[in-house]
Design an enzyme around this catalytic site. Structure first.
Site, PDB file in Angstrom:
ATOM      1  N   ASP A  13       8.161  35.916 -41.030  1.00  0.00           N
ATOM      2  CA  ASP A  13       7.546  36.334 -42.298  1.00  0.00           C
ATOM      3  C   ASP A  13       8.566  36.492 -43.425  1.00  0.00           C
ATOM      4  O   ASP A  13       8.390  37.310 -44.324  1.00  0.00           O
ATOM      5  CB  ASP A  13       6.777  37.667 -42.122  1.00  0.00           C
ATOM      6  CG  ASP A  13       5.768  37.588 -41.011  1.00  0.00           C
ATOM      7  OD1 ASP A  13       5.101  36.555 -40.893  1.00  0.00           O
ATOM      8  OD2 ASP A  13       5.653  38.571 -40.252  1.00  0.00           O
ATOM      9  N   LYS A  16       9.338  31.697 -45.470  1.00  0.00           N
ATOM     10  CA  LYS A  16       9.725  30.294 -45.202  1.00  0.00           C
ATOM     11  C   LYS A  16       8.716  29.327 -45.805  1.00  0.00           C
ATOM     12  O   LYS A  16       9.073  28.230 -46.214  1.00  0.00           O
ATOM     13  CB  LYS A  16       9.802  30.029 -43.686  1.00  0.00           C
ATOM     14  CG  LYS A  16      10.917  30.758 -42.997  1.00  0.00           C
ATOM     15  CD  LYS A  16      10.949  30.434 -41.513  1.00  0.00           C
ATOM     16  CE  LYS A  16       9.711  30.854 -40.771  1.00  0.00           C
ATOM     17  NZ  LYS A  16       9.455  32.286 -40.703  1.00  0.00           N
ATOM     18  N   GLY A  40       2.047  31.974 -39.730  1.00  0.00           N
ATOM     19  CA  GLY A  40       1.190  31.967 -40.912  1.00  0.00           C
ATOM     20  C   GLY A  40       2.054  31.815 -42.146  1.00  0.00           C
ATOM     21  O   GLY A  40       2.992  32.584 -42.361  1.00  0.00           O
ATOM     22  N   HIS A  41       1.806  30.765 -42.908  1.00  0.00           N
ATOM     23  CA  HIS A  41       2.547  30.540 -44.145  1.00  0.00           C
ATOM     24  C   HIS A  41       1.584  30.665 -45.317  1.00  0.00           C
ATOM     25  O   HIS A  41       0.541  30.021 -45.325  1.00  0.00           O
ATOM     26  CB  HIS A  41       3.139  29.127 -44.180  1.00  0.00           C
ATOM     27  CG  HIS A  41       4.296  28.938 -43.265  1.00  0.00           C
ATOM     28  ND1 HIS A  41       4.816  27.703 -42.959  1.00  0.00           N
ATOM     29  CD2 HIS A  41       5.040  29.832 -42.594  1.00  0.00           C
ATOM     30  CE1 HIS A  41       5.834  27.857 -42.132  1.00  0.00           C
ATOM     31  NE2 HIS A  41       5.981  29.140 -41.904  1.00  0.00           N
ATOM     32  N   GLN A 223       8.134  31.545 -37.132  1.00  0.00           N
ATOM     33  CA  GLN A 223       8.688  32.848 -36.704  1.00  0.00           C
ATOM     34  C   GLN A 223      10.138  33.001 -37.205  1.00  0.00           C
ATOM     35  O   GLN A 223      10.468  32.443 -38.241  1.00  0.00           O
ATOM     36  CB  GLN A 223       8.590  33.033 -35.180  1.00  0.00           C
ATOM     37  CG  GLN A 223       7.165  33.188 -34.680  1.00  0.00           C
ATOM     38  CD  GLN A 223       6.461  31.876 -34.405  1.00  0.00           C
ATOM     39  OE1 GLN A 223       7.030  30.982 -33.831  1.00  0.00           O
ATOM     40  NE2 GLN A 223       5.205  31.762 -34.812  1.00  0.00           N
TER      41      GLN A 223
HETATM   42  P1  IMP Z   1       3.063  35.654 -29.900  1.00  0.00           P
HETATM   43  O1  IMP Z   1       3.916  34.626 -30.561  1.00  0.00           O
HETATM   44  O2  IMP Z   1       1.650  35.664 -30.389  1.00  0.00           O
HETATM   45  O3  IMP Z   1       3.139  35.599 -28.413  1.00  0.00           O
HETATM   46  O4  IMP Z   1       3.628  37.108 -30.307  1.00  0.00           O
HETATM   47  C1  IMP Z   1       4.923  37.572 -29.849  1.00  0.00           C
HETATM   48  C2  IMP Z   1       5.615  38.377 -30.943  1.00  0.00           C
HETATM   49  O5  IMP Z   1       5.953  37.512 -32.037  1.00  0.00           O
HETATM   50  C3  IMP Z   1       4.753  39.495 -31.551  1.00  0.00           C
HETATM   51  O6  IMP Z   1       5.592  40.585 -31.895  1.00  0.00           O
HETATM   52  C4  IMP Z   1       4.207  38.857 -32.818  1.00  0.00           C
HETATM   53  O7  IMP Z   1       3.866  39.823 -33.788  1.00  0.00           O
HETATM   54  C5  IMP Z   1       5.401  38.022 -33.233  1.00  0.00           C
HETATM   55  N1  IMP Z   1       5.035  36.861 -34.055  1.00  0.00           N
HETATM   56  C6  IMP Z   1       4.459  35.710 -33.655  1.00  0.00           C
HETATM   57  N2  IMP Z   1       4.304  34.870 -34.686  1.00  0.00           N
HETATM   58  C7  IMP Z   1       4.792  35.487 -35.765  1.00  0.00           C
HETATM   59  C8  IMP Z   1       4.960  35.104 -37.137  1.00  0.00           C
HETATM   60  O8  IMP Z   1       4.620  33.999 -37.562  1.00  0.00           O
HETATM   61  N3  IMP Z   1       5.534  36.027 -37.944  1.00  0.00           N
HETATM   62  C9  IMP Z   1       5.958  37.237 -37.502  1.00  0.00           C
HETATM   63  N4  IMP Z   1       5.844  37.628 -36.232  1.00  0.00           N
HETATM   64  C10 IMP Z   1       5.265  36.761 -35.368  1.00  0.00           C
END
Ligand code: IMP
Length: 443
Positions: A13, A16, A40-41, A223
């Site tokens: 977040d 990017k 999410g962008h 991420q």
């Molecule tokens: P998962 O990717 O859904 O398995 O989540 C694992 C961890 O990554 C959690 O703490 C989510 O909140 C975090 N996470 C996954 N995708 C994002 C993102 O795009 N931005 C910020 N945190 C993310």
């Protein structure tokens, strides 16, 4: 011309989406190399807000080719929704390509992700519940379904017959959930296959052809560094490799193709989900940053935890990714503060540490050592070059550059494309950036 990787230097977040959108203007091809619809962008173009999860933000430029690479995981239902949403807003998706070797998120992956989170009780990971971990787990276990299997009805049925009985046992016996009907899943996914078929390609080959034609390629990470499966704050991480090294594996290219690596970092820090966060600010100031920065997840709507800029994490991101330069985003969020803190080191049991501990349990006991810098208390939203910035804001940026030992190429001061200071265009510019720290030579 350059082939550039853009990565998140914190916990995701970092903004990017906006930076890749800006750089996509100079790119011929944009490749997303890992993750899935957990990302999410948000991109704002001429007042219109686009929320993207899997499709690279380069799609907003009509001539840019966008490739969802082999290292991603694809939820076909949500990808089709994203395609439909873009088309309904007048954005063509004819340049979108999807790797045939990417893995497919199936309904049981999402159900298992949700049920596993519930079962973790007071110790959840805080996943996005989009089935990301279980999809990558099947990939590693070599029981996953790939896009190429989805495109062939017989193969899909074979895979489903082999997989679904085992998944149903997990759903029924471990999580007390009803089983899935393989025929219904087959029917649903064959429909998705027909919709996606025109987009499916051998992505590594497409990228290689672009390399040979000397096209500018942007590799977009989702991420952030601290959420990396191998190098993040394990187990509070995602299940793929957002770091720059992940681009080679996830896109199917050799490291010699890469010219530059750009890190994106917020002027402060945020994190969603669970896990250690040494510079987190509790109380009204944290709430202020959250409201000021609109810190709510694009994918889940969850409120992000907010804190001061963490230089230890910053230096770690430089090391792990081999960053050439930095894009600092959301500087304007700090505009009203009289004083700003920056974490320069950690203290653990009376000892000062400059480097990130590898154990998350140790990290959760770290106390940040802060340096306090004066705020500027005026709006930076309309600044378009470094000389427009108040001196305290410029000093703040120089301090970050010196702390991280990496020059700053881009400063973002708001969500719109024009609310940006391009110190150096990292794709077309020479291989040097101009905003160095106070103690470093300026070019
Ligand atoms: P998962 O990717 O859904 O398995 O989540 C694992 C961890 O990554 C959690 O703490 C989510 O909140 C975090 N996470 C996954 N995708 C994002 C993102 O795009 N931005 C910020 N945190 C993310």
């Amino acid at each position: 011309m350059a082939n550039v990787i853009v990565i998140g230097a914190q916990w995701g977040d970092e903004g990017k989406g906006k930076i890749t959108d800006l750089l996509s203007k100079s790119a011929d091809v944009v490749v997303r190399y890992q993750g899935g619809v957990n990302a999410g962008h948000t991109v704002v173009v001429q007042g219109q807000t686009f929320k993207l999860h899997l499709i690279p933000s380069g799609i907003l430029y009509p001539d840019t080719e966008c490739i969802i690479g082999s290292g991603t995981v694809i939820d076909p239902r949500l990808l089709i929704q994203e395609i439909d949403q873009l088309e309904s807003l007048g954005v063509s998706t004819s340049n979108l390509m999807v790797s045939e070797t990417a893995h497919v998120t199936m309904p049981y992956h999402c159900l298992i992700d949700q049920a596993a989170e519930e079962k973790r009780g007071e110790h959840p990971i805080g996943t996005t519940r989009r089935g990301i971990g279980p999809t990558y787990a099947d990939k590693s276990e070599r029981t996953g379904i790939r896009v190429v299997d989805l495109m062939n009805g017989h193969d899909l049925w074979d895979h489903l017959c082999r997989t679904i009985s085992a998944k149903n046992q997990i759903l029924e016996k471990l999580y007390d959930l009803p089983p899935l009907d393989p025929t219904a899943v087959l029917e649903e996914y064959l429909g998705y296959a027909e919709r996606l078929r025109p987009h499916v390609v051998d992505s590594s080959l497409k990228i290689y052809e672009a390399v040979r034609r000397k096209r500018n390629i942007l590799f977009e990470g989702a991420q952030g560094t601290l959420l990396d499966l191998d190098h993040g704050t394990y187990p509070y991480v995602t299940s793929s490799n957002p770091v720059s090294g992940g681009a080679c594996v996830g896109a199917g290219i050799g490291p010699t193709v890469i010219d530059r690596v750009i890190g994106v970092a917020k002027a402060y820090t945020t994190r969603v989900g669970e896990g250690p966060f040494p510079t987190e600010i509790q109380g009204p100031l944290g709430e202020f940053l959250c409201q000021q920065g609109a810190e709510f997840g694009t994918t889940t709507g969850r409120q992000r935890r907010c804190g001061w800029f963490d230089g230890v994490i910053g230096r770690y991101a430089v090391r792990i990714n081999g960053l050439d330069c930095l894009a600092v985003t959301k500087l304007d969020v700090l505009d009203q503060l009289a004083q700003i803190q920056v974490c320069v080191a950690y203290e653990i049991e009376g000892k000062t540490h400059q480097d990130l501990p590898t154990n998350s349990a140790v990290l959760s006991r770290c106390q940040p050592v802060y340096k306090t810098l004066p705020g500027w208390q005026c709006s930076t939203a309309d600044c378009r070059q470094l000389s427009d910035l108040p001196p305290q804001a410029l000093n703040y940026l120089k301090f970050l550059a010196e702390l991280m030992e990496v020059p700053i190429a881009i400063v973002s001061l708001g969500p719109s494309r024009d609310q940006t200071i391009i110190v150096e265009d990292p794709i077309h510019g020479p291989k040097r950036a101009l905003l160095h720290g106070n103690g470093l030579p300026t070019a």
